[in-house]
Write a protein that holds these residues in place. Structure first.
Motif, PDB file in Angstrom:
ATOM      1  N   LYS A 117      63.465  16.458  15.846  1.00 55.73           N
ATOM      2  CA  LYS A 117      64.086  15.559  14.877  1.00 55.73           C
ATOM      3  C   LYS A 117      63.036  14.593  14.341  1.00 55.73           C
ATOM      4  CE  LYS A 117      68.324  17.034  15.582  1.00 55.73           C
ATOM      5  NZ  LYS A 117      69.077  17.753  14.516  1.00 55.73           N
ATOM      6  N   THR A 160      67.393  21.200  10.889  1.00 57.06           N
ATOM      7  CA  THR A 160      68.528  21.896  11.486  1.00 57.06           C
ATOM      8  C   THR A 160      68.568  23.353  11.026  1.00 57.06           C
ATOM      9  OG1 THR A 160      69.826  19.848  11.593  1.00 57.06           O
ATOM     10  CG2 THR A 160      71.038  21.924  11.710  1.00 57.06           C
ATOM     11  N   ASP A 210      73.080  16.773  13.658  1.00 50.28           N
ATOM     12  CA  ASP A 210      72.526  17.876  12.874  1.00 50.28           C
ATOM     13  C   ASP A 210      72.918  17.761  11.397  1.00 50.28           C
ATOM     14  OD1 ASP A 210      71.362  19.107  15.115  1.00 50.28           O
ATOM     15  OD2 ASP A 210      73.237  20.150  15.605  1.00 50.28           O
ATOM     16  N   ASN A 223      66.610  15.988   7.998  1.00 52.17           N
ATOM     17  CA  ASN A 223      67.403  16.452   9.133  1.00 52.17           C
ATOM     18  C   ASN A 223      68.099  17.775   8.813  1.00 52.17           C
ATOM     19  OD1 ASN A 223      68.161  15.861  11.851  1.00 52.17           O
ATOM     20  ND2 ASN A 223      70.240  15.423  11.139  1.00 52.17           N
ATOM     21  N   TYR A 224      68.535  17.928   7.575  1.00 50.97           N
ATOM     22  CA  TYR A 224      69.160  19.198   7.170  1.00 50.97           C
ATOM     23  C   TYR A 224      68.147  20.337   7.273  1.00 50.97           C
ATOM     24  CZ  TYR A 224      71.533  22.732   4.405  1.00 50.97           C
ATOM     25  OH  TYR A 224      72.123  23.907   3.986  1.00 50.97           O
ATOM     26  N   ASP A 241      65.906  25.301  12.796  1.00 51.11           N
ATOM     27  CA  ASP A 241      66.227  25.481  14.209  1.00 51.11           C
ATOM     28  C   ASP A 241      67.387  26.456  14.425  1.00 51.11           C
ATOM     29  OD1 ASP A 241      66.202  24.768  17.072  1.00 51.11           O
ATOM     30  OD2 ASP A 241      68.093  23.773  16.618  1.00 51.11           O
ATOM     31  N   GLN A 242      68.469  26.293  13.652  1.00 57.96           N
ATOM     32  CA  GLN A 242      69.689  27.059  13.912  1.00 57.96           C
ATOM     33  C   GLN A 242      69.765  28.366  13.136  1.00 57.96           C
ATOM     34  OE1 GLN A 242      73.076  24.481  13.338  1.00 57.96           O
ATOM     35  NE2 GLN A 242      72.442  23.072  14.942  1.00 57.96           N
ATOM     36  N   LYS A 274      65.298  19.938  20.727  1.00 57.43           N
ATOM     37  CA  LYS A 274      65.452  19.942  19.277  1.00 57.43           C
ATOM     38  C   LYS A 274      64.435  18.993  18.666  1.00 57.43           C
ATOM     39  CE  LYS A 274      70.403  20.950  18.710  1.00 57.43           C
ATOM     40  NZ  LYS A 274      71.680  20.405  18.182  1.00 57.43           N
TER      41      LYS A 274
END
Length: 274
Positions: A213, A161, A244, A157-158, A164-165, A211
Motif C-alpha cells: 500500500k 489493488t 482496497d 490504491n485502486y 495484487d488481486q 499487501k
C-alpha cells in the motif's frame, strides 16, 4: 443572522457538484452570489439562482465586499493562489479542495487567515471525504497523538489493488482506472511512487501474505516530527491491510486508546464536493 454570501471559483468536475448541491439546498444560511469560470461558452446552459452572477474575473467575485465565503475549486497553484491570497487579505473565509495549493502554500496562507481575521479550511483537500482534519483538531484535541498513517490516494490504491488481486501490469491497471474515471488523463501526481514497483515485488509480498500500500505517515520521535510517503508491505494485522480499491482510510495512534480508523471512498467527485 444574515445569509453567508458565497463566491464559487471553478465549475469543473468538483465545482459542478458543489454548485448543484448549493442550488438544491434549502438551507437559508447561505446564498450563492458569484460563479467564476474560465470558459463561459461551456456554461451557457447553467441556470443560476436568483441574484447570482457568472464571471470570468475572479477579482470581481473575491473582492466583492458583500461576499463572506470563497470556495476555491480552480486547481493548480497560479490563479488559485492569487485568488485565495486576495480573499484572505480581505478577511474572508476560504474553503479549498486544492491539494497542490495546500501542500505548497498552506502555511503561508494560514498565516494570512490569522493576520486578517479570515479562515482557511481545506478538509476537502485531504483524504477525499474523510473529515480527518476536524477529527484531529477537535475530537482528539485532548489527546497526545503519536502517529497518523493513511491511504490518502484512491487512484494509487485502486491500481495497487488491481495489480495484487487481478494480476494486472501497472500500465493495464492504470488504463482500467482511467476508463472508470478513477484516474486523471495525466496521472503523474497520483502514481509517482508506485510506478516503479516490479511484478516480482508483488509476487513476493503475496507469497508472504502481505499487501503493498502507498502510505502517508507522520510520527513524533525525540521531539522531532517525521513524515514519509512510500510503498509499504502490510501484514494482515495492520488496520489498513483490508483497505482496497478506491477507498481511503486514516488510522490515528494516540495515548488514549480508541477506535480512530476513518474509512471513506475517495475518488472523485461527490465525497470531495460533500
Amino acid at each position: 443572522m444574515n445569509n453567508k454570501r458565497i463566491a464559487l471559483l471553478g465549475l469543473g468536475t468538483i465545482g459542478q457538484v458543489v454548485f448543484d448541491k448549493l442550488v438544491a439546498s434549502t438551507n437559508g444560511a447561505w446564498q450563492l452570489a458569484w460563479v467564476v469560470v474560465k470558459h463561459p461558452e461551456r456554461h451557457q446552459t447553467v441556470l443560476l439562482p436568483t441574484g447570482a452572477q457568472l464571471t470570468t474575473d475572479w477579482r470581481r467575485a473575491v473582492e466583492d465586499p458583500t461576499v463572506d465565503v470563497v470556495i476555491e475549486l480552480i486547481s493548480g497553484i497560479g490563479v488559485a493562489k492569487e485568488a485565495v491570497t486576495s480573499a484572505l487579505l480581505h478577511g474572508k473565509q476560504v474553503i479549498t479542495a486544492n491539494k497542490d495549493l495546500v501542500a505548497t502554500a498552506g502555511t503561508e496562507l494560514d498565516r494570512l487567515a490569522e493576520l486578517y481575521g479570515g479562515a482557511l479550511t481545506y478538509e476537502a483537500a485531504v483524504a477525499g471525504g474523510i473529515p480527518i482534519i476536524r477529527t484531529i483538531n477537535e475530537g482528539l484535541a485532548p489527546d497526545r497523538i503519536r502517529r497518523v498513517s493513511g491511504i490518502l490516494n484512491g487512484t494509487s490504491n485502486y491500481i495497487l489493488t488491481a495489480i495484487d488481486q487481478e494480476g494486472l501490469s501497472f500500465d493495464a491497471a492504470l488504463k482500467e482506472a482511467q476508463a472508470k474515471d478513477f484516474a486523471e488523463a495525466n496521472p503523474t501526481k497520483d502514481v509517482t511512487g508506485i510506478d516503479h514497483l516490479s511484478p516480482r515485488l508483488f509476487a513476493a509480498a503475496k507469497e508472504w501474505g502481505l499487501k503493498i500500500k502507498l502510505l502517508a505517515s507522520t510520527w513524533e520521535s525525540r521531539g522531532q516530527l517525521n513524515y514519509q510517503v512510500a510503498p509499504v508491505a502490510l501484514n494482515p494485522s495492520h488496520p489498513l491491510y483490508q483497505v482496497d480499491g478506491v477507498t481511503n482510510a486514516v488510522v490515528i495512534d494516540s495515548e488514549v486508546p480508541r477506535p480512530t480508523s476513518a474509512p471513506g471512498r475517495a475518488v472523485r467527485r461527490r465525497p470531495t464536493a460533500s
